[in-house]
Scaffold this active site. Sequence first.
Site, short mmCIF file in Angstrom:
data_model
loop_
_atom_site.label_atom_id
_atom_site.label_comp_id
_atom_site.label_asym_id
_atom_site.label_seq_id
_atom_site.Cartn_x
_atom_site.Cartn_y
_atom_site.Cartn_z
N ARG A 253 -43.96 21.25 72.83
CA ARG A 253 -42.25 20.88 71.88
C ARG A 253 -42.67 21.62 70.59
O ARG A 253 -41.49 22.13 70.08
CB ARG A 253 -42.54 19.39 71.94
CG ARG A 253 -41.25 19.16 70.74
CD ARG A 253 -40.66 17.63 71.02
NE ARG A 253 -41.72 16.75 70.87
CZ ARG A 253 -42.59 16.08 70.06
NH1 ARG A 253 -42.42 16.53 68.81
NH2 ARG A 253 -43.44 15.21 70.30
N TYR B 54 -15.17 27.22 66.79
CA TYR B 54 -15.67 26.86 68.47
C TYR B 54 -15.37 25.26 68.36
O TYR B 54 -15.79 24.76 67.59
CB TYR B 54 -16.95 27.08 68.45
CG TYR B 54 -17.44 26.86 70.07
CD1 TYR B 54 -17.02 27.70 71.02
CD2 TYR B 54 -18.14 25.75 70.02
CE1 TYR B 54 -17.45 27.18 72.39
CE2 TYR B 54 -18.83 25.21 71.43
CZ TYR B 54 -18.48 26.11 72.40
OH TYR B 54 -18.87 25.73 73.62
N ASP C 23 -21.81 31.94 62.86
CA ASP C 23 -22.05 31.95 64.28
C ASP C 23 -21.69 33.50 64.90
O ASP C 23 -20.36 33.91 64.81
CB ASP C 23 -21.00 31.14 64.68
CG ASP C 23 -20.96 30.76 66.14
OD1 ASP C 23 -21.66 31.44 67.03
OD2 ASP C 23 -20.36 29.85 66.90
N LYS D 48 -24.70 32.98 76.04
CA LYS D 48 -23.66 33.77 76.10
C LYS D 48 -24.06 35.15 76.47
O LYS D 48 -24.53 35.40 77.59
CB LYS D 48 -22.61 33.67 75.06
CG LYS D 48 -22.08 32.17 74.66
CD LYS D 48 -21.56 31.55 75.68
CE LYS D 48 -21.42 30.05 75.73
NZ LYS D 48 -20.44 29.78 74.16
#
Length: 380
Positions: A51, A103, A175, A200
């Site tokens: 982690r 978004y 972004d 993406k």
Amino acid sequence: MKAKPKFETFAIKSTQNQFSNAEPISTPIYLSTTYKRNNDGSYNNDLVYSRNDNPNRKIVEHSIAVLENGNHAYAFSSGMAAVNSIFQTLKTGDHIILPDDIYYAIKKLMDQVFEPWGLKYDLVDMTDLIAVENAIKPATSLIWIESPSNPQLKISNIAAISKIAKNKNILCVVDNTWATPVFQNPLEIGADIVMHSSTKYFGGHSDVIGGCIVLNDNNLAEKIKNIQVLSGAVPSPFDCWLIARGIQTLHLRVTKQAENALKLAQYLENHSKIEKVNYPGLASHSQHLIAKKQLKNGFGAMLSILIKGNEKETFEISTKLKYFATATSLGGVESLVEHRKSVEGNDSPTPSNLLRISVGIEHIDDLIADWENALLIDTI
Ligand SMILES: *Cc1c(COP(=O)(O)O)cnc(C)c1O
């Protein structure tokens, strides 16, 4: 300790890492959640527990940091987890300026999670610098830029907005999902933080969800790293492996995709059934000059169009396409088309005759022929 280990012990020991001296060309996937300590208690390569960090994650983070020209990068299990971690660095009472066509899920995250926790926000048209300045309040601590924006492909002047932010000690986040570092490096022109949905273009094959953050400031980096490790929204080793693989072909893919997108945009702009094409590479785009200055190597592979027709006809056209699957998301090698309003819901500001297009790497002649055919339908 000469005695041969018993069955159970041998089963464990014999199947543990046996090839540590091998040098595989393709990076192995490090599934191990934990790492052996040295006799003095130290750890090699700072690897303690997965982690906290993991070799596959380190590779992705290092690569994206360098591609964005930043000092630090942190990978997350989704783009939204990355966004979430940025908002979590703020404190109750802080005010945020968001783009009016941000978004959609980020606005929802603000409304449903962070407003109840005491963050406030205003939506602003980021193409209007006066409006941005006027929206600043004493409590404003962050300005969010999405450029090109989703789904209207608006272009914000990153350098100018960053300057406004810097003057008032406000963080400026970009972004950069749609532009990718191939077309735009926001940190170089004044932004403080770059955020990506690596789902993406980094992934590039519509088979992995991921996000990341890149930044230079050491103190802020430490805050983000803490949130990453303590909140635990970390990407799996396999997800990192897929994203690292995607990065290897990122430049090739997106330059081809952008080349296709420009040709498709030019074709659609001259079609009688199309009311408007939103693509920053077209001279008709209202921020084309800023786009030309801000973007390099091309104008990205996303566009949106307004159909001369109603919602039903618009939707119907999208379903007639053969090479553009009607699906949400973007950035993969395959072309996609989406009626955005019906995905965002009724309170969405997106026009009902808008289709968003993610252009892939297919041959442009086939893509154009596909639209030619789909647009043969009768509209009002
Ligand atoms: C997809 C996307 C996000 C959210 O990322 P996920 O990986 O879906 O969580 C954020 N911003 C933009 C511009 C996106 O396209």
